[in-house]
Enzyme design. Structure first.
Site, PDB file in Angstrom:
ATOM      1  N   SER A  86     111.628  79.388  29.109  1.00  0.00           N
ATOM      2  CA  SER A  86     111.561  78.728  30.415  1.00  0.00           C
ATOM      3  C   SER A  86     112.396  77.456  30.461  1.00  0.00           C
ATOM      4  O   SER A  86     112.842  77.041  31.535  1.00  0.00           O
ATOM      5  CB  SER A  86     110.104  78.395  30.760  1.00  0.00           C
ATOM      6  OG  SER A  86     109.531  77.557  29.773  1.00  0.00           O
ATOM      7  N   ASP A 114     102.350  68.308  32.820  1.00  0.00           N
ATOM      8  CA  ASP A 114     103.390  69.108  32.160  1.00  0.00           C
ATOM      9  C   ASP A 114     104.422  68.136  31.590  1.00  0.00           C
ATOM     10  O   ASP A 114     105.240  67.580  32.319  1.00  0.00           O
ATOM     11  CB  ASP A 114     104.029  70.055  33.170  1.00  0.00           C
ATOM     12  CG  ASP A 114     105.139  70.919  32.565  1.00  0.00           C
ATOM     13  OD1 ASP A 114     105.525  70.676  31.402  1.00  0.00           O
ATOM     14  OD2 ASP A 114     105.645  71.815  33.278  1.00  0.00           O
ATOM     15  N   HIS A 167     108.467  70.761  30.469  1.00  0.00           N
ATOM     16  CA  HIS A 167     109.601  71.106  31.329  1.00  0.00           C
ATOM     17  C   HIS A 167     110.199  69.846  31.954  1.00  0.00           C
ATOM     18  O   HIS A 167     109.704  68.740  31.730  1.00  0.00           O
ATOM     19  CB  HIS A 167     109.146  72.114  32.390  1.00  0.00           C
ATOM     20  CG  HIS A 167     108.611  73.385  31.802  1.00  0.00           C
ATOM     21  ND1 HIS A 167     107.263  73.567  31.544  1.00  0.00           N
ATOM     22  CD2 HIS A 167     109.236  74.514  31.399  1.00  0.00           C
ATOM     23  CE1 HIS A 167     107.086  74.765  31.007  1.00  0.00           C
ATOM     24  NE2 HIS A 167     108.257  75.359  30.898  1.00  0.00           N
TER      25      HIS A 167
END
Length: 446
Positions: free
Chosen positions: A184, A425, A428
């Protein structure tokens, strides 16, 4: 005769309507698949409530293919039994002798530098203007109140990074395929590249085809594609489904990249990454010649080394550097513990608004043994692979993660909402942001 002509003529509108409905359904299906890929990316194993039920429902199917080595690995593959990894290598033939990578002709090390605040020349695009933006990375859309994370420019020591030019990049890509291969984080870099490139292509001259595990953006007038292939562990694994890949255990086939490499042969520029998925505990190895479903359990670093060596074998055998360019992007760091940059605190990346200024900083999100292992393997490949070293520059950017400012597909408890750091998060990256600089580096070396 006239009656038959009228009968055929009256059928034409019906045929046109059916064709139109078919095209419309195809478009909606592709859009749905594209969203599903992003929606399921960060779900934890217990977020997919029906996983165990699915396994039970397909138990007979699983038993028929329960030997993880029999046929292709998928999310239903299991090991009949597991033994400790015995240390064998999947390298049947040695690679080139280890050697230091040749020094670049550029006298300046563009990977060494600092972040400079610049609200004039960056960001290079607007979040809301990019039609391919992921809700996982659209931090402003999801409520981030500050925009300073978009206004930091990477400044190498003693020189300048080549300034981004979308038209020039398309000229470099004319008649070529550029493919990002990985997890990702690499998908985030691919989305960044689309956002950097798409604005100079007329709407009727570009298209995107979400086609599970390979997604392709096409620019018609340049006869070029910018693609992303989901391959989080590089080699074949039970996590190769781009949507349903959050499983209780990882099984890889350490001696096979064929599932993914079948797409690599005709690609002109390949950009690989692999790191994050190896940071989640032991990995089970299912060798191609194992007929009884017996797996070996290896520590993640050993398993990653096996996978990287298999990847390196493919590079050595299949890459002519005069015809194909291959890049390996180093590990993307995390910022999970604020005590690493601010002692005696217990937070993480949540509410961070500026980069780390200490150029000596290195947090635990960058694993040195992994870096050394990857470096040793890549060095053996000499001119066939170029390294894009994003690690240190990204280490400084504790402010660049989505934290709570992204779409979460699972609901949050009142306790979590009262403590935002608990579900932030810090892996990312927001866009526009840090991955745009990774792509500037790619542009610089192309």
């Amino acid at each position: 005769m006239i009656q038959r002509w009228h009968k055929k003529k009256t059928q034409l509108p019906l045929i046109a309507i059916v064709f139109f409905l078919f095209v419309l359904c195809t478009i909606f299906y592709n859009e749905h698949r594209f969203q599903e890929i992003h929606r399921n990316e960060n779900r934890k194993p217990n977020d997919i409530a029906t996983r165990n039920d699915v396994k039970k429902t397909f138990s007979s199917l699983s038993r028929s293919s329960s030997k993880a080595s029999a046929g292709t690995l998928d999310r239903f593959s299991i090991c009949n039994s597991t033994v400790k990894y015995n240390g064998r290598s999947n390298l049947n033939t040695p690679l080139l002798q280890s050697d230091e990578q040749e020094n670049t002709k550029d006298s300046c090390n563009v990977f060494s530098g600092r972040w400079v605040f610049d609200n004039i020349s960056v960001p290079l695009y607007n979040e809301s203007d990019c039609p391919y933006m992921s809700d996982q990375l659209a931090c402003h859309k999801h409520g981030r109140p500050d925009l300073m994370y978009q206004n930091w420019r990477w400044q190498p020591h003693g020189c300048d990074l080549k300034r981004w030019n979308a038209t020039e990049m398309w000229d470099k890509l004319r008649g070529k395929r550029l493919m990002f291969v990985g997890d990702s984080l690499n998908r985030g870099q691919w989305i960044s590249m689309l956002c950097l490139l798409e604005s100079v292509i007329p709407a009727n001259k570009k298209s995107i085809t979400p086609n599970a595990p390979l997604t392709i953006f096409r620019a018609e007038e340049y006869n070029a594609t910018v693609e992303f292939q989901w391959a989080p562990l590089i080699v074949e694994s039970n996590s190769d489904d781009p949507v349903n890949h959050r499983l209780d255990e990882r099984i890889i086939r350490p001696d096979s990249v064929l599932r993914h490499a079948s797409e690599w042969d005709h690609v002109d520029i390949l950009v690989f990454n692999s790191y994050l998925w190896w940071r989640q505990g032991p990995v089970k190895l299912s060798w191609s010649n194992e007929e009884n479903g017996v797996c070996e359990e290896a520590e993640s670093l050993d398993a990653m080394e096996l996978a990287m060596n298999e990847w390196a074998k493919w590079i050595e055998s299949n890459v002519d550097p005069l015809k194909k360019k291959v890049f390996f992007v180093t590990m993307s760091p995390t910022h999970l513990w604020s005590r690493e940059w601010e002692p005696e605190t217990e937070g993480n990346c949540y509410n961070e608004k500026a980069p780390i200024e200490d150029e000596r900083y290195r947090g635990s999100g960058s694993d040195l043994p992994t870096m050394r292992m990857v470096g040793n393997i890549v060095n053996k490949l000499k001119s066939k692979v170029s390294v894009i070293n994003i690690t240190q520059m990204s280490e400084y950017r504790k402010d660049g993660h989505p934290s709570i400012y992204r779409k979460f597909w699972e609901s949050r408890s009142a306790e979590q909402l009262a403590n935002p750091a608990s579900y932030s998060d810090c892996i990312h990256w927001c866009l526009p942001g840090v991955p745009d600089v990774w792509n500037q580096l790619l542009f610089h070396f192309l």
